[in-house]
Design a protein around this motif. Structure first.
Motif, PDB file in Angstrom:
ATOM      1  N   SER A   1      40.433  14.940  33.420  1.00  0.00           N
ATOM      2  CA  SER A   1      40.283  16.346  33.795  1.00  0.00           C
ATOM      3  C   SER A   1      40.437  16.535  35.300  1.00  0.00           C
ATOM      4  N   VAL A   2      39.888  15.601  36.066  1.00  0.00           N
ATOM      5  CA  VAL A   2      39.998  15.696  37.525  1.00  0.00           C
ATOM      6  C   VAL A   2      41.441  15.478  37.968  1.00  0.00           C
ATOM      7  N   LEU A   3      42.070  14.403  37.465  1.00  0.00           N
ATOM      8  CA  LEU A   3      43.421  14.051  37.902  1.00  0.00           C
ATOM      9  C   LEU A   3      44.465  15.063  37.423  1.00  0.00           C
TER      10      LEU A   3
ATOM     11  N   HIS B   1      37.184  30.823  38.811  1.00  0.00           N
ATOM     12  CA  HIS B   1      36.651  30.477  37.498  1.00  0.00           C
ATOM     13  C   HIS B   1      35.914  31.650  36.859  1.00  0.00           C
ATOM     14  N   TYR B   2      35.140  32.377  37.656  1.00  0.00           N
ATOM     15  CA  TYR B   2      34.346  33.481  37.121  1.00  0.00           C
ATOM     16  C   TYR B   2      35.081  34.811  37.188  1.00  0.00           C
ATOM     17  N   GLY B   3      36.356  34.785  37.578  1.00  0.00           N
ATOM     18  CA  GLY B   3      37.166  35.999  37.576  1.00  0.00           C
ATOM     19  C   GLY B   3      36.702  37.042  38.568  1.00  0.00           C
ATOM     20  N   CYS B   4      36.287  36.609  39.752  1.00  0.00           N
ATOM     21  CA  CYS B   4      35.835  37.557  40.782  1.00  0.00           C
ATOM     22  C   CYS B   4      37.017  38.405  41.273  1.00  0.00           C
TER      23      CYS B   4
ATOM     24  N   LEU C   1      36.078  22.115  35.540  1.00  0.00           N
ATOM     25  CA  LEU C   1      36.847  21.138  34.764  1.00  0.00           C
ATOM     26  C   LEU C   1      36.846  21.447  33.272  1.00  0.00           C
ATOM     27  N   GLY C   2      36.035  22.427  32.866  1.00  0.00           N
ATOM     28  CA  GLY C   2      35.979  22.785  31.460  1.00  0.00           C
ATOM     29  C   GLY C   2      35.237  21.791  30.603  1.00  0.00           C
TER      30      GLY C   2
END
Length: 364
Positions: A135-137, A184-187, A273-274
């Motif tokens: 996930s990181v890579l 991520h939070y859609g700001c 990273l989900g």
């Protein structure tokens, strides 16, 4: 109050221009001696092949407070040495501490061991580790470099042995992660905003794009973190970084809030990273603390000798050798064959323990 000797060892390669066997620095409330690690016994008890001993003699209430004060003095001396030379100076490990007060019936003694093949094993699930690594890579967001740096700040924060350094490293990790959290939070506008500025020379108006803290604010809401507690963390950070408060008392605040920062950073990275946050990891992070001795085994005993000068045996101070390994059993730990003391006189064993990141006894 009593007088204590605390001995530290550091792997630092330097020399003074004046050649002396011992370098003394005497002050009203404490004294420090620099002595090069040279003999085989030096190497055995320091667990270092080269470097220096720093022997700090001071007044304290207990042997634990003596270790804390001695560690602070040692850190200041080594930091000043770095300032003097402009090169890296490694941290110092506490080796031993002893009550050297004159004419007491019994005196505390603690020795630490860093070369033993033991730590409380943290089992790593190979499949989970592989998934996290993938996930990181494979992360393809806009701020990949910020994600990598946040993970590094997390690692650094967890391992720091100074309370303020630990707090600031974890704070920096969260600040670094803020733009990713905003996405991520859609700001709105990915946590960015345009502000109007005026040139101080020409008076002309121009506009700048800045990043706000909306990503962090949404992360606090998503994790259910108390806004009241967050304000305390922000105030603590400003007190350290902007210099409007005395450092006295700030260390305790850093120790108290670093686990919260660590968990916020961990959950932020995992969310981006989900991946699901693991309860056992959050619990482990909640136990982080700047334990200065590091991960090690220690023995605690009391010498039944009123004259300290009679205790050391063929060496500068008393010490103990572990003959074999510390092994884990169902109810705790035990030495397979025991301890080999190198001192004169009778003693009472106060037990063997483990200190450091492997197992924080005080917090479990």
């Amino acid at each position: 109050m009593g007088q204590y000797l605390t001995v530290f060892a550091t792997k630092v390669n330097f020399d003074f221009d004046q050649k002396l066997p011992i370098y003394n620095f005497d002050y009203p409330s404490f004294s420090v001696q620099f002595r090069r690690i040279s003999t085989e016994i030096d190497k055995e008890i320091s667990c270092l092949s080269y470097g220096w001993f720093l022997e700090v003699t001071l007044i304290a209430d207990t042997i634990q407070s003596a270790i804390t004060i001695g560690s602070e003095k040692t850190d200041l001396f080594l930091s000043t040495l770095s300032l003097e030379t402009g090169v890296e100076v490694h941290r110092a490990n506490i080796i031993l501490a002893c009550d050297i007060t004159e004419e007491v019936e019994s005196r505390d003694f603690i020795q630490y061991f860093y070369d033993r093949p033991f730590s409380r094993a943290n089992k790593v699930n190979l499949e989970s580790f592989s998934n996290h690594l993938d996930s990181v890579l494979n992360y393809s967001g806009e701020h990949t470099d910020r994600l990598f740096r946040s993970i590094r700040w997390f690692r650094r924060g967890v391992k720091e042995d100074d309370a303020m350094d630990q707090f600031l490293a974890l704070w920096q990790g969260l600040e670094t992660l803020n733009p990713l959290l905003a996405q991520h939070y859609g700001c709105d506008n990915a946590g960015k905003e345009i502000i109007e500025r005026t040139c101080c020379k020409t008076g002309a108006t121009f506009y700048s794009e800045i990043t706000n803290k909306e990503g962090l604010q949404q992360h606090l809401i998503a994790t259910g973190f108390s806004e009241k507690e967050w304000k305390k963390i922000v105030k603590l950070r400003n007190s350290i970084s902007h210099g409007f408060a005395s450092f006295t008392g700030l260390t305790e605040g850093c120790i108290n809030f670093s686990p919260d920062l660590g968990n916020l950073l961990y959950k932020g990275i995992i969310a981006i990273l989900g991946m699901p946050a693991e309860v056992h990891i959050a619990k482990q992070i909640s136990n982080i603390a700047p334990i200065k001795p590091g991960e090690c085994i220690y023995i605690h005993m009391k010498f039944l000798q009123s004259d300290y000068s009679l205790i050391p045996k063929n060496y500068s101070y008393p010490y103990v050798t572990i003959q074999n390994n510390l092994v884990e059993i169902e109810e705790g730990f035990e030495i397979e064959t025991g301890l080999l003391p190198h001192f004169n006189g009778e003693y009472i064993s106060e037990g063997i323990g483990v200190s450091g990141r492997g197992m924080n006894l005080e917090l479990i």
